[in-house]
Design a protein around this motif. Structure first.
Motif, PDB file in Angstrom:
ATOM      1  N   GLY A  63      33.208 -11.190 -25.412  1.00  9.94           N
ATOM      2  CA  GLY A  63      33.008 -11.525 -23.811  1.00  9.94           C
ATOM      3  C   GLY A  63      33.117 -10.380 -23.115  1.00  9.94           C
ATOM      4  N   LEU A  64      34.228  -9.644 -23.041  1.00 10.50           N
ATOM      5  CA  LEU A  64      34.610  -8.406 -22.118  1.00 10.50           C
ATOM      6  C   LEU A  64      33.672  -7.293 -22.634  1.00 10.50           C
ATOM      7  CD1 LEU A  64      38.383  -8.775 -21.927  1.00 10.50           C
ATOM      8  CD2 LEU A  64      36.906  -9.154 -20.138  1.00 10.50           C
ATOM      9  N   THR A  98      32.946   3.231 -19.918  1.00 12.40           N
ATOM     10  CA  THR A  98      34.358   3.125 -19.845  1.00 12.40           C
ATOM     11  C   THR A  98      34.970   2.773 -21.316  1.00 12.40           C
ATOM     12  OG1 THR A  98      34.130   0.816 -19.031  1.00 12.40           O
ATOM     13  CG2 THR A  98      34.152   2.349 -17.434  1.00 12.40           C
ATOM     14  N   LYS A  99      34.135   2.310 -21.981  1.00  9.70           N
ATOM     15  CA  LYS A  99      34.613   2.022 -23.559  1.00  9.70           C
ATOM     16  C   LYS A  99      34.514   3.072 -24.346  1.00  9.70           C
ATOM     17  CE  LYS A  99      33.793  -1.402 -27.336  1.00  9.70           C
ATOM     18  NZ  LYS A  99      33.045  -2.348 -27.790  1.00  9.70           N
ATOM     19  N   ALA A 100      33.218   3.747 -24.459  1.00 11.66           N
ATOM     20  CA  ALA A 100      33.063   4.759 -25.110  1.00 11.66           C
ATOM     21  C   ALA A 100      33.762   6.420 -24.805  1.00 11.66           C
ATOM     22  CB  ALA A 100      31.554   5.319 -25.444  1.00 11.66           C
ATOM     23  N   LYS A 124      39.443  13.997 -21.898  1.00  5.93           N
ATOM     24  CA  LYS A 124      40.005  12.664 -21.391  1.00  5.93           C
ATOM     25  C   LYS A 124      40.343  12.673 -19.982  1.00  5.93           C
ATOM     26  CE  LYS A 124      43.984  11.789 -23.002  1.00  5.93           C
ATOM     27  NZ  LYS A 124      45.105  11.307 -24.263  1.00  5.93           N
ATOM     28  N   THR A 125      41.343  13.421 -19.453  1.00  7.84           N
ATOM     29  CA  THR A 125      41.634  13.412 -18.128  1.00  7.84           C
ATOM     30  C   THR A 125      40.540  13.603 -17.255  1.00  7.84           C
ATOM     31  OG1 THR A 125      43.841  14.613 -18.594  1.00  7.84           O
ATOM     32  CG2 THR A 125      43.079  14.542 -16.398  1.00  7.84           C
ATOM     33  N   GLU A 126      39.526  14.361 -17.448  1.00  3.69           N
ATOM     34  CA  GLU A 126      38.362  14.315 -16.463  1.00  3.69           C
ATOM     35  C   GLU A 126      37.552  13.105 -16.414  1.00  3.69           C
ATOM     36  OE1 GLU A 126      37.924  19.255 -17.679  1.00  3.69           O
ATOM     37  OE2 GLU A 126      36.492  17.990 -18.176  1.00  3.69           O
ATOM     38  N   VAL A 127      37.282  12.588 -17.727  1.00  8.68           N
ATOM     39  CA  VAL A 127      36.692  11.216 -17.652  1.00  8.68           C
ATOM     40  C   VAL A 127      37.553  10.135 -16.974  1.00  8.68           C
ATOM     41  CG1 VAL A 127      35.976   9.122 -19.247  1.00  8.68           C
ATOM     42  CG2 VAL A 127      35.699  11.531 -19.894  1.00  8.68           C
TER      43      VAL A 127
END
Length: 221
Positions: free
Chosen positions: A90-91, A136-138, A152-155
């Motif tokens: 669901g999420l 936000t998942k990928a 990773k930090t930039e995202v």
């Protein structure tokens, strides 16, 4: 606000409706997926409270169809299913939150308020601002149809900034949102990361930028 309650248990649906209307909000009830679809097409809702066990269609399919239409309607799942897999599905399909039955009505109302504080630019796993999008998942950033290489930090910074678009965000707030407790970074780590993000956005023709407010923080415009 106007809330749609899609629940085939009439007694429970009416109970939720009464609790919401007592707080001064409007609430409609749909007992089936078909009624849910008809009402969503007819009215502008601020949130959907959705039971997964509908008589004519699985609630997970209802979520999938809503998100397929690029509808960012906040969705709160109600479920008696004990399966963690169902909640994850669901999420991942685009629901914003879930609540197991039985539940406390005050918790439902609190979760509903939290959903309504979230940006309307959120659709499923996608956060958008102008032509900039963060999955936000990928953990992927795109400008238009083009992927934009980000660490990773930039995202993480971009995700937080989009969620707070138009608001001033301090460096301490970014630090607290991105790094775990006890994680050691240099004093200018945030400043350096924001600088890299700004350069990448500028070079990609993004219609978005991060402005520095000296001595205060940053703002995404």
């Amino acid at each position: 606000m106007r809330v749609l309650i899609t629940e085939d248990n009439q007694q429970l649906a009416t109970f939720i409706q009464q609790a919401i209307t007592q707080d001064g909000h409007a609430a409609d009830i749909a007992a089936t997926a078909a009624q849910n679809e008809q009402l969503i097409q007819s009215w502008q809702y601020d949130a959907l409270i959705l039971d997964l066990g509908l008589p004519d269609k699985d609630g997970l399919e209802v979520i999938r169809l809503i998100r397929k239409q690029q509808n960012a309607l906040p969705i709160l799942i109600l479920t008696a299913r004990g399966s963690v897999d169902d909640r994850i599905k669901g999420l991942d399909l685009g629901a914003d939150d879930y609540l197991n039955k039985p539940f406390a009505i005050d918790e439902l109302k609190a979760r509903l308020r939290a959903l309504l504080r979230r940006p309307s630019t959120y659709t499923g796993n996608l956060l958008t601002h102008n032509n900039l999008a963060v999955d936000t998942k990928a953990r992927r950033v795109t400008v238009g149809c083009e992927n934009l290489a980000m660490g990773k930090t930039e995202v993480a910074i971009l995700e937080y900034m989009i969620r707070n678009a138009g608001l001033t965000v301090g460096k301490d707030a970014l630090y607290d949102a991105i790094y775990a407790m006890g994680f050691e970074v240099t004093d200018n780590a945030i400043q350096v990361a924001v600088h890299r993000i700004r350069k990448k956005l500028e070079s990609s023709n993004a219609q978005t930028t991060i402005k520095t407010l000296r001595g205060i923080g940053y703002i995404l415009t």
